[in-house]
Design a protein around this motif. Structure first.
Motif: not given
Length: 150
Positions: A123-127
């Motif tokens: 999830y946080y990889e896209k941020f």
């Protein structure tokens, strides 16, 4: 939509405490959020900072920028923590609004990186977060740790 930095809009203090307690606290840990949020509004330290995401007057979510997320990597800071978006608002990148506010304030405070402990793999990889290893919690569990270069 409005991201509220509680240090800048202290009038939301009581609502923020109640909201963080409702979302994250147990009966035994409610005072952690009350004390931490209250102290954050009077300290000269750049951290912690707590945020709310508002839709007019309705709280849609929250996040914190803190010194340690109850994790063994005490040499790393600051940490994005307690990110939450109400179910009816999910899937619309509102979490991204909170994450960007945290990133901006992290950079403004002079920190080159932001850290995160989570079990949400992917999830946080896209941020902009990258996995850096496992961290360990005092209650015996572990979480994946991430960093984001600012």
């Amino acid at each position: 939509m409005e991201v509220v930095n509680l240090r800048e809009q202290k009038q939301y203090k009581e609502r923020a405490i109640a909201y963080f307690q409702k979302i994250w606290a147990t009966d035994d840990s409610k005072m952690v959020y009350e004390d931490c949020i209250s102290r954050s509004l009077v300290t000269e330290s750049p951290l912690p900072i707590w945020y709310l995401l508002l839709d007019e007057d309705k709280i849609m979510g929250c996040v914190g920028l803190i010194t340690n997320d109850f994790i063994s990597a005490g040499d790393l800071w600051p940490w994005l923590a307690a990110l939450y978006i109400e179910a009816e608002y999910r899937g619309k990148n509102y979490a991204g609004l909170l994450i960007e506010a945290v990133k901006k304030d992290t950079k403004k405070a002079g920190f080159p990186k932001l850290y995160l402990a989570t079990d949400h793999n992917g999830y946080y990889e896209k941020f902009g977060f990258s996995y850096i290893g496992e961290g360990y919690h005092p209650w015996g569990e572990s979480s994946r740790m991430y960093e984001c270069l600012l």
